[in-house]
Write an enzyme that holds these catalytic residues in place. Structure first.
Site, mmCIF file in Angstrom:
data_model
loop_
_atom_site.group_PDB
_atom_site.id
_atom_site.type_symbol
_atom_site.label_atom_id
_atom_site.label_comp_id
_atom_site.label_asym_id
_atom_site.label_seq_id
_atom_site.Cartn_x
_atom_site.Cartn_y
_atom_site.Cartn_z
ATOM 1 N N GLU A 1 -19.509 6.541 -9.645
ATOM 2 C CA GLU A 1 -18.146 7.047 -8.814
ATOM 3 C C GLU A 1 -16.862 6.122 -9.001
ATOM 4 O O GLU A 1 -16.407 5.505 -8.172
ATOM 5 C CB GLU A 1 -18.165 7.408 -7.565
ATOM 6 C CG GLU A 1 -19.324 8.598 -7.218
ATOM 7 C CD GLU A 1 -19.529 8.769 -5.954
ATOM 8 O OE1 GLU A 1 -19.001 8.094 -4.995
ATOM 9 O OE2 GLU A 1 -20.228 9.689 -5.744
ATOM 10 N N PRO A 2 -16.584 5.483 -10.317
ATOM 11 C CA PRO A 2 -15.809 4.441 -10.427
ATOM 12 C C PRO A 2 -14.316 4.996 -10.369
ATOM 13 O O PRO A 2 -14.080 6.225 -10.870
ATOM 14 C CB PRO A 2 -15.942 3.846 -12.005
ATOM 15 C CG PRO A 2 -16.381 5.009 -12.571
ATOM 16 C CD PRO A 2 -17.172 5.954 -11.829
ATOM 17 N N ARG B 1 -0.210 -1.448 -1.030
ATOM 18 C CA ARG B 1 -1.478 -2.236 -0.933
ATOM 19 C C ARG B 1 -0.936 -3.496 -0.230
ATOM 20 O O ARG B 1 -1.595 -3.878 0.533
ATOM 21 C CB ARG B 1 -1.977 -2.178 -2.237
ATOM 22 C CG ARG B 1 -2.634 -0.930 -2.633
ATOM 23 C CD ARG B 1 -3.619 -1.223 -4.218
ATOM 24 N NE ARG B 1 -4.541 -1.815 -3.795
ATOM 25 C CZ ARG B 1 -4.823 -3.096 -4.029
ATOM 26 N NH1 ARG B 1 -4.087 -3.917 -4.596
ATOM 27 N NH2 ARG B 1 -6.056 -3.849 -3.470
ATOM 28 N N CYS C 1 12.590 -0.035 6.267
ATOM 29 C CA CYS C 1 12.866 -0.711 7.439
ATOM 30 C C CYS C 1 11.844 -1.132 8.062
ATOM 31 O O CYS C 1 11.264 -0.388 9.188
ATOM 32 C CB CYS C 1 13.801 0.245 8.473
ATOM 33 S SG CYS C 1 15.234 0.704 7.615
ATOM 34 N N GLU C 2 10.846 -1.862 7.523
ATOM 35 C CA GLU C 2 9.796 -2.449 8.245
ATOM 36 C C GLU C 2 9.787 -3.751 7.856
ATOM 37 O O GLU C 2 9.728 -4.197 6.473
ATOM 38 C CB GLU C 2 8.406 -1.899 7.631
ATOM 39 C CG GLU C 2 8.444 -0.405 7.991
ATOM 40 C CD GLU C 2 7.911 -0.233 9.367
ATOM 41 O OE1 GLU C 2 7.168 -1.097 9.908
ATOM 42 O OE2 GLU C 2 7.738 1.063 9.779
#
Ligand SMILES: *Cc1c(COP(=O)(O)O)cnc(C)c1O
Length: 427
Positions: free
Chosen positions: A287-288, A326, A356-357
């Site tokens: 399952e790549p 990520r 806005c973080e």
């Protein structure tokens, strides 16, 4: 570096970044930014690489790639991988619907994973005639049996076993320890298979395992599979005919600048698994996800502003954490390359988005040739867990996506409009 010696389809030709022969600046101008750019050629090459590695390591082993749709679920990519002979690993009814639309001929090669399958999702998969349900709990077994009986179908099942193997990776993407929510403890599996065999509508035919993601060493895969093999032998002695061994996905790539030879590393992965499968007489399913698509894609962004706050230099791009999460979620590293090379001096900068973080950054204190407003930059290795994790945070529309194939690019997802973004809302 020449295209053939690079693990990425993105290379410089006369100081301009090119994706499999197509000029990235031209794509950004035609389709706007932020823009995901993928090379179909590179994805196909990886699938072939994996297939050939197993053919070489174990010529008589029947191996099927079931591409993990959640890594990148673009319909165009699914279609292409279906045509390349792949099956699919899905984790929802939504992903099943994608496979039915993009690769209907491959539905018989679908495996259905996930800890929270609902009745409607089971029904859709039973009606579609998928290959295998990877069942993750006894309660799920009961429900699947009920649904199969109700629809007068038989569900081929594997139990996803938790092998209690440690694999070095980020804690959020490690799954193979008993502390994780995934699978059934391997020590209990034999009893659960007996239960499965006794339930109507179920046919236990496989054993599956998946120990996590972005795993670079091959030994944990071998250890996990060895435990699966012992279980297969026990189950067969219990009279359960196991035909499928699903070794999961998780094979990692190099995100940094380090040398990475995908063909050589996948050859050692294939060797490791093939050694364990030797003489077992079962079909191997893989399952790549990331390995096939991560390095085939980049997120292209334009610099909006630069600014200096005290001794910190910031480069503010039109892409943000909602487009590629990520770095914020896993502290992941992505190489950032200027789309046109300049001879400006290197400068240490934080590359950040407009959201806005404070977690909205792509890189911190990264030494890059100075970037100016209007410049284009490419966040590399963004083909996996990029667009599929995109959100509408800050009411930002999803980026557009283009697929490069045989020296030409085509739009495979147009940029969303604000009308579409708000379409389901009721005022
Ligand atoms: C996410 C996932 C995969 C794919 O993992 P990669 O690291 O992208 O190869 C495969 N199988 C299962 C069950 C998964 O959850």
């Amino acid at each position: 570096m020449s295209p053939s010696s690079s693990p990425r389809p993105f290379v410089y030709v006369q100081d301009r970044l090119v994706c499999s022969g197509v000029d990235v600046t031209a794509l950004a101008e035609q389709y706007g930014t932020p823009l995901y750019v993928y090379s179909a050629d590179a994805i196909r090459e990886r699938a072939t690489m994996l297939q050939q590695a197993f053919a070489a390591a174990a010529p008589r082993l029947n191996t099927t790639l079931c591409y993990a749709v959640k890594a990148n679920s673009s319909l165009a990519i699914l279609k292409m991988l279906g045509e390349a002979g792949c099956g699919f690993d899905i984790v929802s009814g939504g992903e099943l619907e994608r496979v039915k639309r993009a690769a209907p001929q491959s539905v018989g090669k679908v495996v259905f994973s996930g800890v929270g399958k609902q009745a409607w999702e089971m029904d859709a998969a039973l009606q579609a005639g998928i290959l295998l349900f990877n069942v993750e709990s006894e309660a799920e077994l009961e429900l699947l049996s009920e649904r199969a009986v109700a629809l007068n179908k038989t569900a081929r099942i594997a139990l996803r076993v938790n092998p209690d193997v440690f694999a070095e990776t980020h804690p959020y993407i490690s799954t193979g320890l008993s502390a994780h929510k995934f699978g059934i403890a391997i020590a209990r599996a034999r009893a659960v298979y007996q239960r499965a065999a006794s339930l109507p509508g179920l046919k236990p035919e496989g054993v599956s395992v998946h120990i996590g993601s972005q795993i670079r060493a091959v030994e944990p895969f071998g250890q996990a599979l060895a435990r699966v093999r012992s279980l297969v032998e026990e189950l067969r002695s219990d009279g359960i005919a196991i035909h499928y061994v699903d070794a999961g996905g998780g094979f990692g790539i190099e995100y940094g600048e380090g040398a990475f030879d995908p063909a050589a590393s996948v050859a050692s992965y294939a060797k490791e698994l093939a050694a364990v499968m030797q003489g077992l007489d079962a079909q191997l399913l893989l399952e790549p996800g990331r390995f096939l698509v991560a390095q085939a894609g980049a997120l292209v962004t334009r610099v909006l502003y630069t600014k200096q706050n005290g001794d910190k230099h910031f480069v503010i791009t039109d892409a943000a954490m909602n487009d590629l999460i990520r770095p914020a979620l896993y502290q992941a590293h992505h190489e950032i390359w200027p789309v046109v090379k300049s001879d400006r001096a290197p400068q240490k900068a934080d590359i950040v988005g407009p959201v806005c973080e404070s977690g909205d950054f792509f890189a911190r204190d990264r030494l890059l040739p100075e970037l100016e407003a209007g410049d284009l930059a490419a966040l590399l290795d963004a083909g996996a867990y990029g667009m599929t994790l995109a959100s509408h945070y800050n009411t930002r529309v999803h980026p557009a996506e283009v697929l490069v194939e045989g020296g030409a690019a085509r739009l495979v997802r147009r940029r969303e409009t604000l009308d579409e973004l708000m379409a389901a809302e009721i005022l």
